[in-house]
Design a protein around this motif. Structure first.
Motif, mmCIF file in Angstrom:
data_model
loop_
_atom_site.group_PDB
_atom_site.id
_atom_site.type_symbol
_atom_site.label_atom_id
_atom_site.label_comp_id
_atom_site.label_asym_id
_atom_site.label_seq_id
_atom_site.Cartn_x
_atom_site.Cartn_y
_atom_site.Cartn_z
ATOM 1 N N PHE A 1 0.843 -1.185 0.000
ATOM 2 C CA PHE A 1 0.000 0.000 0.000
ATOM 3 C C PHE A 1 0.884 1.243 0.000
ATOM 4 C CE2 PHE A 1 -2.325 -3.342 2.187
ATOM 5 C CZ PHE A 1 -3.524 -3.350 1.492
ATOM 6 N N SER A 2 0.582 2.197 -0.851
ATOM 7 C CA SER A 2 1.367 3.435 -0.933
ATOM 8 C C SER A 2 0.697 4.519 -0.091
ATOM 9 C CB SER A 2 1.483 3.886 -2.397
ATOM 10 O OG SER A 2 2.129 2.905 -3.168
ATOM 11 N N LEU A 3 0.842 4.405 1.230
ATOM 12 C CA LEU A 3 0.238 5.362 2.151
ATOM 13 C C LEU A 3 1.297 5.978 3.063
ATOM 14 C CD1 LEU A 3 -3.006 3.412 3.114
ATOM 15 C CD2 LEU A 3 -2.796 5.315 1.513
ATOM 16 N N GLY A 4 2.492 6.114 2.528
ATOM 17 C CA GLY A 4 3.546 6.792 3.262
ATOM 18 C C GLY A 4 3.981 6.049 4.508
ATOM 19 N N THR A 5 4.095 6.799 5.593
ATOM 20 C CA THR A 5 4.631 6.272 6.846
ATOM 21 C C THR A 5 3.829 5.097 7.376
ATOM 22 O OG1 THR A 5 5.398 8.492 7.394
ATOM 23 C CG2 THR A 5 5.344 6.896 9.189
ATOM 24 N N TYR A 6 2.525 5.092 7.128
ATOM 25 C CA TYR A 6 1.645 4.108 7.742
ATOM 26 C C TYR A 6 1.328 2.917 6.832
ATOM 27 C CZ TYR A 6 0.967 7.884 11.065
ATOM 28 O OH TYR A 6 1.174 8.878 11.990
ATOM 29 N N SER A 7 2.081 2.769 5.736
ATOM 30 C CA SER A 7 1.784 1.690 4.791
ATOM 31 C C SER A 7 1.858 0.310 5.444
ATOM 32 C CB SER A 7 2.762 1.753 3.608
ATOM 33 O OG SER A 7 2.583 2.942 2.871
ATOM 34 N N GLY A 8 2.908 0.083 6.239
ATOM 35 C CA GLY A 8 3.073 -1.219 6.889
ATOM 36 C C GLY A 8 1.960 -1.526 7.858
ATOM 37 N N GLU A 9 1.596 -0.547 8.680
ATOM 38 C CA GLU A 9 0.519 -0.740 9.650
ATOM 39 C C GLU A 9 -0.803 -1.028 8.951
ATOM 40 O OE1 GLU A 9 2.739 1.542 9.701
ATOM 41 O OE2 GLU A 9 3.600 1.764 11.714
ATOM 42 N N VAL A 10 -1.046 -0.329 7.848
ATOM 43 C CA VAL A 10 -2.288 -0.546 7.101
ATOM 44 C C VAL A 10 -2.331 -1.963 6.539
ATOM 45 C CG1 VAL A 10 -3.595 0.118 5.046
ATOM 46 C CG2 VAL A 10 -2.638 1.874 6.542
ATOM 47 N N ALA A 11 -1.198 -2.439 6.019
ATOM 48 C CA ALA A 11 -1.152 -3.794 5.453
ATOM 49 C C ALA A 11 -1.491 -4.836 6.508
ATOM 50 C CB ALA A 11 0.234 -4.068 4.870
ATOM 51 N N VAL A 12 -0.933 -4.689 7.717
ATOM 52 C CA VAL A 12 -1.208 -5.639 8.792
ATOM 53 C C VAL A 12 -2.664 -5.559 9.228
ATOM 54 C CG1 VAL A 12 -0.645 -6.301 11.156
ATOM 55 C CG2 VAL A 12 1.184 -5.662 9.582
ATOM 56 N N VAL A 13 -3.192 -4.344 9.336
ATOM 57 C CA VAL A 13 -4.599 -4.175 9.747
ATOM 58 C C VAL A 13 -5.534 -4.777 8.704
ATOM 59 C CG1 VAL A 13 -6.434 -2.482 10.137
ATOM 60 C CG2 VAL A 13 -4.195 -2.165 11.199
ATOM 61 N N VAL A 14 -5.224 -4.557 7.432
ATOM 62 C CA VAL A 14 -6.030 -5.169 6.366
ATOM 63 C C VAL A 14 -6.026 -6.687 6.519
ATOM 64 C CG1 VAL A 14 -6.136 -5.629 3.881
ATOM 65 C CG2 VAL A 14 -5.796 -3.299 4.705
ATOM 66 N N GLY A 15 -4.857 -7.242 6.812
ATOM 67 C CA GLY A 15 -4.770 -8.686 7.031
ATOM 68 C C GLY A 15 -5.579 -9.137 8.229
ATOM 69 N N LEU A 16 -5.498 -8.402 9.335
ATOM 70 C CA LEU A 16 -6.279 -8.724 10.534
ATOM 71 C C LEU A 16 -7.766 -8.783 10.221
ATOM 72 C CD1 LEU A 16 -4.433 -6.481 13.145
ATOM 73 C CD2 LEU A 16 -4.658 -8.955 13.324
ATOM 74 N N LEU A 17 -8.253 -7.758 9.530
ATOM 75 C CA LEU A 17 -9.678 -7.702 9.200
ATOM 76 C C LEU A 17 -10.070 -8.827 8.242
ATOM 77 C CD1 LEU A 17 -10.120 -3.836 8.765
ATOM 78 C CD2 LEU A 17 -10.778 -5.253 10.719
ATOM 79 N N ALA A 18 -9.177 -9.145 7.294
ATOM 80 C CA ALA A 18 -9.465 -10.231 6.357
ATOM 81 C C ALA A 18 -9.537 -11.573 7.086
ATOM 82 C CB ALA A 18 -8.397 -10.280 5.266
ATOM 83 N N GLY A 19 -8.664 -11.770 8.083
ATOM 84 C CA GLY A 19 -8.691 -13.003 8.860
ATOM 85 C C GLY A 19 -9.978 -13.153 9.644
ATOM 86 N N VAL A 20 -10.410 -12.060 10.256
ATOM 87 C CA VAL A 20 -11.675 -12.078 10.986
ATOM 88 C C VAL A 20 -12.835 -12.371 10.034
ATOM 89 C CG1 VAL A 20 -13.319 -10.665 12.287
ATOM 90 C CG2 VAL A 20 -10.876 -10.546 12.813
ATOM 91 N N ALA B 1 5.383 -9.180 -1.181
ATOM 92 C CA ALA B 1 4.739 -7.938 -0.768
ATOM 93 C C ALA B 1 3.489 -8.192 0.063
ATOM 94 C CB ALA B 1 4.381 -7.098 -1.992
ATOM 95 N N PHE B 2 2.904 -9.394 -0.078
ATOM 96 C CA PHE B 2 1.690 -9.720 0.663
ATOM 97 C C PHE B 2 1.991 -10.293 2.061
ATOM 98 C CE2 PHE B 2 -0.123 -9.521 -3.550
ATOM 99 C CZ PHE B 2 -1.401 -9.025 -3.328
ATOM 100 N N LEU B 3 3.276 -10.453 2.391
ATOM 101 C CA LEU B 3 3.623 -11.103 3.650
ATOM 102 C C LEU B 3 3.071 -10.369 4.883
ATOM 103 C CD1 LEU B 3 4.968 -13.459 5.007
ATOM 104 C CD2 LEU B 3 7.169 -12.273 4.826
ATOM 105 N N PRO B 4 3.183 -9.024 4.988
ATOM 106 C CA PRO B 4 2.576 -8.355 6.151
ATOM 107 C C PRO B 4 1.075 -8.610 6.264
ATOM 108 C CG PRO B 4 4.068 -6.870 5.022
ATOM 109 C CD PRO B 4 3.926 -8.076 4.137
ATOM 110 N N VAL B 5 0.397 -8.651 5.111
ATOM 111 C CA VAL B 5 -1.038 -8.962 5.110
ATOM 112 C C VAL B 5 -1.252 -10.399 5.578
ATOM 113 C CG1 VAL B 5 -3.131 -9.154 3.707
ATOM 114 C CG2 VAL B 5 -1.494 -7.324 3.266
ATOM 115 N N GLY B 6 -0.368 -11.301 5.140
ATOM 116 C CA GLY B 6 -0.475 -12.697 5.543
ATOM 117 C C GLY B 6 -0.299 -12.886 7.038
ATOM 118 N N PHE B 7 0.686 -12.193 7.622
ATOM 119 C CA PHE B 7 0.871 -12.254 9.066
ATOM 120 C C PHE B 7 -0.380 -11.736 9.785
ATOM 121 C CE2 PHE B 7 5.599 -12.199 8.295
ATOM 122 C CZ PHE B 7 5.857 -13.409 8.926
ATOM 123 N N GLY B 8 -0.889 -10.599 9.317
ATOM 124 C CA GLY B 8 -2.088 -10.030 9.933
ATOM 125 C C GLY B 8 -3.285 -10.946 9.772
#
Length: 279
Positions: free
Chosen positions: A75-94, A222-229
């Protein structure tokens, strides 16, 4: 694109199979006991909950954030790109667990019917087992993402410490699940060794999920942070919506409704696993 060898896939499958076999250990108390007390059951569910919460938060989420900082950004969201990727993964898991539960909601499966089940019943049984076990397999698979990149030497592989941590955590967590699966089987007169088999069978989606998740994140780094989340979100949701309610239902007849035993189990589970996460 990362190289994915057959040997690597076999190693990940074996790790998932170890966690599945650990579920069978939950049936062994019934080889010497007629039943497991409600108090012990609540403690075991609390222990499993604490282990999975610690593994999810201090293992998967922490590693997901670290990977987002050092790897390609999804995700190209600057400083918070990594956090967003993990949160997206968390929500997808739920979301996966919620949708899967909706699909199998209201399904009553009698373990005694397993051997006589027709095709429809077998599909239903496998669907229910997958809801509970597949996310844990995914957690194992993504934890092996850095295989042969960094970690400790084991069987000729360089195995990530996170992979060892997650395999141990999920194996320990699966033992109380094996106890829970064995209790109704015991009341139905199912033999001891068949209880072991059905306990292991209930976790067989784990090695399959492990291999699929490992293969995917190795090909699409690139999907690994999402996968962890994703893995963390699914497991945290299962703890909050299934493990904890199951423990409180078991402890309804205890003094304090089992809350003390549940909290004690959670605290011990977290205390045991957190140090391992920071090795």
């Amino acid at each position: 694109m990362a190289d994915v060898t057959l040997a690597a896939l076999v190693l990940v499958f074996v790790a998932g199979l170890i966690t599945a076999l650990a579920t069978g250990l939950g049936a062994f108390p019934f080889f010497v006991l007629d039943e497991v007390s409600d108090r012990l059951n609540v403690v075991l569910w609390g222990l499993a909950s604490g282990i999975m919460l610690a593994a999810s938060l201090f293992g998967l989420v922490r590693e997901g954030l670290a990977e987002a900082d050092r790897g390609p950004q999804l995700f190209s969201l600057g400083t918070y790109s990594g956090e967003v990727a993990v949160v997206v993964g968390l929500l997808a898991g739920v979301l996966l667990v919620v949708v899967a539960h909706e699909v199998v909601e209201g399904a009553e499966v009698n373990p005694r019917q397993y051997e006589e089940a027709d095709f429809r019943k077998l599909v239903l049984i496998l669907g229910i087992l997958t809801v509970h076990s597949f996310p844990e397999g995914v957690a194992i698979g993504v934890s092996f993402a850095d295989l042969n990149i960094e970690g400790m030497t084991l069987l000729g592989f360089t195995v990530p410490l996170l992979a060892v941590f997650m395999t141990v955590a999920i194996s320990i967590h699966n033992i109380p699940e094996g106890v829970a699966i064995s209790i109704p089987l015991r009341t139905m007169g199912v033999s001891n060794w068949k209880m072991v088999w059905w306990a292991v069978f209930s976790s067989l989606p784990q090695p399959i999920g492990a291999v699929l998740a490992f293969y995917f994140v190795r090909l699409a780094r690139a999907f690994l942070p999402v996968g962890f989340g994703f893995a963390a979100g699914a497991m945290i949701y299962l703890v909050l919506t299934e493990f904890v309610p199951e423990a409180l239902e078991e402890g309804a007849g205890l003094p304090g409704n089992g809350y003390r035993e549940l909290v004690a189990g959670i605290v011990v589970g977290v205390a045991v696993m957190v140090p391992l996460a920071f090795i």
